[in-house]
Write a protein that holds these residues in place. Sequence first.
Motif, PDB file in Angstrom:
ATOM      1  N   ALA A  62     -39.843  10.869  43.228  1.00 55.60           N
ATOM      2  CA  ALA A  62     -38.879   9.647  42.705  1.00 55.60           C
ATOM      3  C   ALA A  62     -36.990  10.255  43.721  1.00 55.60           C
ATOM      4  CB  ALA A  62     -38.613  10.479  41.377  1.00 55.60           C
ATOM      5  N   PHE A  63     -37.441  11.623  43.586  1.00 60.73           N
ATOM      6  CA  PHE A  63     -35.947  12.000  44.102  1.00 60.73           C
ATOM      7  C   PHE A  63     -35.729  10.928  46.033  1.00 60.73           C
ATOM      8  CE2 PHE A  63     -35.030  15.120  40.846  1.00 60.73           C
ATOM      9  CZ  PHE A  63     -34.195  15.356  40.925  1.00 60.73           C
ATOM     10  N   ARG A  64     -36.946  11.193  46.502  1.00 58.02           N
ATOM     11  CA  ARG A  64     -36.564  10.446  47.854  1.00 58.02           C
ATOM     12  C   ARG A  64     -36.999   9.125  47.463  1.00 58.02           C
ATOM     13  NH1 ARG A  64     -40.599   7.909  51.422  1.00 58.02           N
ATOM     14  NH2 ARG A  64     -40.100   8.644  53.103  1.00 58.02           N
ATOM     15  N   ALA A  65     -37.300   8.489  46.343  1.00 63.36           N
ATOM     16  CA  ALA A  65     -37.654   6.593  46.645  1.00 63.36           C
ATOM     17  C   ALA A  65     -35.935   6.625  46.277  1.00 63.36           C
ATOM     18  CB  ALA A  65     -38.175   6.543  45.150  1.00 63.36           C
ATOM     19  N   PHE A  66     -35.511   7.170  45.194  1.00 61.28           N
ATOM     20  CA  PHE A  66     -33.855   7.045  44.671  1.00 61.28           C
ATOM     21  C   PHE A  66     -32.630   7.006  46.093  1.00 61.28           C
ATOM     22  CE2 PHE A  66     -29.920   6.909  41.779  1.00 61.28           C
ATOM     23  CZ  PHE A  66     -30.071   5.744  41.613  1.00 61.28           C
ATOM     24  N   ALA A  67     -32.634   8.395  46.595  1.00 60.50           N
ATOM     25  CA  ALA A  67     -31.886   8.428  47.813  1.00 60.50           C
ATOM     26  C   ALA A  67     -32.229   7.594  48.462  1.00 60.50           C
ATOM     27  CB  ALA A  67     -32.202   9.694  48.164  1.00 60.50           C
ATOM     28  N   ARG A  68     -32.673   6.871  49.158  1.00 65.71           N
ATOM     29  CA  ARG A  68     -32.687   5.772  49.378  1.00 65.71           C
ATOM     30  C   ARG A  68     -33.226   4.133  49.368  1.00 65.71           C
ATOM     31  NH1 ARG A  68     -37.752   6.692  54.618  1.00 65.71           N
ATOM     32  NH2 ARG A  68     -37.056   9.545  54.312  1.00 65.71           N
ATOM     33  N   LYS A  69     -32.329   3.891  47.862  1.00 67.06           N
ATOM     34  CA  LYS A  69     -32.939   2.945  46.851  1.00 67.06           C
ATOM     35  C   LYS A  69     -31.492   2.155  47.151  1.00 67.06           C
ATOM     36  CE  LYS A  69     -33.395   0.827  42.325  1.00 67.06           C
ATOM     37  NZ  LYS A  69     -33.729   1.308  41.282  1.00 67.06           N
ATOM     38  N   ASP A  70     -30.987   0.915  46.774  1.00 69.62           N
ATOM     39  CA  ASP A  70     -30.204  -0.205  46.744  1.00 69.62           C
ATOM     40  C   ASP A  70     -29.880  -0.298  45.756  1.00 69.62           C
ATOM     41  OD1 ASP A  70     -28.168  -1.709  47.850  1.00 69.62           O
ATOM     42  OD2 ASP A  70     -29.088  -3.348  48.905  1.00 69.62           O
ATOM     43  N   VAL A  71     -28.910   0.153  45.155  1.00 65.35           N
ATOM     44  CA  VAL A  71     -28.430  -0.208  43.894  1.00 65.35           C
ATOM     45  C   VAL A  71     -27.479  -1.180  43.445  1.00 65.35           C
ATOM     46  CG1 VAL A  71     -27.713   1.433  41.439  1.00 65.35           C
ATOM     47  CG2 VAL A  71     -28.924   2.563  43.093  1.00 65.35           C
ATOM     48  N   VAL A  72     -28.031  -2.742  42.701  1.00 64.59           N
ATOM     49  CA  VAL A  72     -26.933  -3.486  42.347  1.00 64.59           C
ATOM     50  C   VAL A  72     -26.800  -3.612  41.518  1.00 64.59           C
ATOM     51  CG1 VAL A  72     -27.597  -4.430  45.083  1.00 64.59           C
ATOM     52  CG2 VAL A  72     -29.058  -4.505  42.934  1.00 64.59           C
ATOM     53  N   SER A  73     -27.633  -2.686  40.759  1.00 66.85           N
ATOM     54  CA  SER A  73     -27.512  -3.146  38.750  1.00 66.85           C
ATOM     55  C   SER A  73     -26.747  -2.045  38.344  1.00 66.85           C
ATOM     56  CB  SER A  73     -29.173  -3.935  38.404  1.00 66.85           C
ATOM     57  OG  SER A  73     -29.990  -2.311  38.611  1.00 66.85           O
ATOM     58  N   TYR A  85     -22.152   1.686  38.766  1.00 70.86           N
ATOM     59  CA  TYR A  85     -20.762   2.131  38.012  1.00 70.86           C
ATOM     60  C   TYR A  85     -20.795   4.118  38.013  1.00 70.86           C
ATOM     61  CZ  TYR A  85     -19.302  -2.410  36.697  1.00 70.86           C
ATOM     62  OH  TYR A  85     -19.859  -3.798  36.811  1.00 70.86           O
ATOM     63  N   LEU A  86     -22.157   4.305  37.501  1.00 65.63           N
ATOM     64  CA  LEU A  86     -21.946   6.114  37.331  1.00 65.63           C
ATOM     65  C   LEU A  86     -21.978   6.316  38.862  1.00 65.63           C
ATOM     66  CD1 LEU A  86     -24.684   6.691  34.929  1.00 65.63           C
ATOM     67  CD2 LEU A  86     -23.392   7.626  34.793  1.00 65.63           C
ATOM     68  N   LEU A  87     -23.032   6.196  39.585  1.00 67.98           N
ATOM     69  CA  LEU A  87     -22.676   6.031  41.279  1.00 67.98           C
ATOM     70  C   LEU A  87     -21.479   5.780  42.017  1.00 67.98           C
ATOM     71  CD1 LEU A  87     -26.314   5.157  42.569  1.00 67.98           C
ATOM     72  CD2 LEU A  87     -25.695   7.312  40.872  1.00 67.98           C
ATOM     73  N   ALA A  88     -20.388   4.519  41.125  1.00 66.23           N
ATOM     74  CA  ALA A  88     -19.465   5.039  41.624  1.00 66.23           C
ATOM     75  C   ALA A  88     -18.416   5.729  41.028  1.00 66.23           C
ATOM     76  CB  ALA A  88     -19.471   3.566  41.498  1.00 66.23           C
ATOM     77  N   ALA A  89     -18.954   5.957  40.449  1.00 67.17           N
ATOM     78  CA  ALA A  89     -17.622   7.769  39.483  1.00 67.17           C
ATOM     79  C   ALA A  89     -16.909   8.402  40.264  1.00 67.17           C
ATOM     80  CB  ALA A  89     -18.708   8.194  38.449  1.00 67.17           C
ATOM     81  N   THR A 134     -37.152   5.293  38.363  1.00 71.43           N
ATOM     82  CA  THR A 134     -36.100   5.039  39.896  1.00 71.43           C
ATOM     83  C   THR A 134     -36.848   3.160  40.398  1.00 71.43           C
ATOM     84  OG1 THR A 134     -37.829   6.338  41.592  1.00 71.43           O
ATOM     85  CG2 THR A 134     -35.896   7.492  39.964  1.00 71.43           C
ATOM     86  N   LYS A 135     -38.198   3.708  40.202  1.00 73.97           N
ATOM     87  CA  LYS A 135     -38.266   1.825  41.079  1.00 73.97           C
ATOM     88  C   LYS A 135     -38.780   0.613  40.123  1.00 73.97           C
ATOM     89  CE  LYS A 135     -40.892   2.326  44.489  1.00 73.97           C
ATOM     90  NZ  LYS A 135     -40.553   2.607  46.380  1.00 73.97           N
ATOM     91  N   THR A 136     -37.901   1.315  39.052  1.00 77.15           N
ATOM     92  CA  THR A 136     -37.954  -0.150  37.854  1.00 77.15           C
ATOM     93  C   THR A 136     -36.577  -0.284  37.436  1.00 77.15           C
ATOM     94  OG1 THR A 136     -38.983  -2.354  36.956  1.00 77.15           O
ATOM     95  CG2 THR A 136     -39.199   0.398  36.496  1.00 77.15           C
ATOM     96  N   ASP A 137     -36.228  -1.874  36.759  1.00 75.70           N
ATOM     97  CA  ASP A 137     -35.032  -1.804  36.418  1.00 75.70           C
ATOM     98  C   ASP A 137     -34.879  -2.090  34.935  1.00 75.70           C
ATOM     99  OD1 ASP A 137     -33.337  -1.447  38.077  1.00 75.70           O
ATOM    100  OD2 ASP A 137     -32.863  -3.494  38.883  1.00 75.70           O
ATOM    101  N   ALA A 138     -36.300  -2.056  34.999  1.00 73.71           N
ATOM    102  CA  ALA A 138     -36.682  -2.503  32.842  1.00 73.71           C
ATOM    103  C   ALA A 138     -37.785  -0.443  32.754  1.00 73.71           C
ATOM    104  CB  ALA A 138     -38.590  -3.069  33.528  1.00 73.71           C
ATOM    105  N   PRO A 139     -36.886  -0.570  32.113  1.00 70.64           N
ATOM    106  CA  PRO A 139     -37.576   0.574  30.651  1.00 70.64           C
ATOM    107  C   PRO A 139     -38.765   0.744  30.019  1.00 70.64           C
ATOM    108  CG  PRO A 139     -35.539   0.000  30.093  1.00 70.64           C
ATOM    109  CD  PRO A 139     -36.192  -1.201  30.889  1.00 70.64           C
ATOM    110  N   LEU A 140     -39.452  -1.038  30.016  1.00 71.97           N
ATOM    111  CA  LEU A 140     -40.426  -0.774  29.121  1.00 71.97           C
ATOM    112  C   LEU A 140     -41.484  -0.822  30.157  1.00 71.97           C
ATOM    113  CD1 LEU A 140     -42.691  -1.792  27.252  1.00 71.97           C
ATOM    114  CD2 LEU A 140     -42.186  -4.017  27.570  1.00 71.97           C
TER     115      LEU A 140
END
Length: 305
Positions: free
Chosen positions: A294-305, A133-137, A220-226
Amino acid sequence: MSTRAEHTRPAEHTGHAEHTGRTGPAGAAPGYRPGRTLPLRVELVRQVKRRRTLVMGGILAALPFVLVAAFALGGDPGARNGRVTLMDTATASGANFAAVTLFVSAGFLLVIPVALFCGDTVASEANWSSLRYLLAAPVPRARLLTSKLAVGLALGLAAMVLLPLVALAVGTAAYGWGPLRIPTGGELAPGTAAQRLVVVVAYLFVSQLVTAGLAFWLSTKTDAPLGAVGGAVGLTIVGNVLDAVTALGHWRDFLPAHWQFAWVDAVQPRPEWSGMVQGASVSVTYALVLTALAFRAFARKDVVS
């Protein structure tokens, strides 16, 4: 009349669009400016109000009181085997107490807030399913990462400043204001000691940039903060273990952990800066590489969450 009106309306609309959105990218809505999305002030307020920030601040502020209580119960530290160490001078003055507090916390405790604030920031948004939702803002991905990293580093620096400030105040109240006694002999005047402690805190922050970059990349690689925070802390511990393996010889010079206590050279009558320069160079190099990943990975990441 109707034909003339039809020709003037688009011109008026175009003029309004140019006035409100002239700095926006092609095809963007009128008034949209990527540089104004997710302001640092808004992100900072969001992160400061989180419970984990308040809890970490409370733990760091409480540590000097715990150390004072420990010294009160166990008695003043003294030289062992005729050798005086920095720990043995903890109760000499408030400046000594602040230096000892940094010494006992630099190896592990100060790693945790840096890993927490930089590793939890992006992964937590994904965990809450609010990242998309942040990216869709829409917030540009580079802008989102820049804001998140800047606030994470700012909170990490605030944690490193908070600890010695509280330690200096508590130590001065408990042991008085005086010069910084050096274990090898001599002392530093209170004003000089305060300046050296500022240098120490600055170096500790730079030395922790490796942990910050590692935690941010994992975030940027995981959805688990821990997972991001724990992974950064765990790999930092592995680095400390490898640095203890003397068989590695000069290869240890490439480990950030090898230089984590180089700041001790700054609290000498005649400070030595070479170790701190090498340590800062190693830390900044690793941090830049990890941040770029981190920037390179996130630029190509398919964000679904």
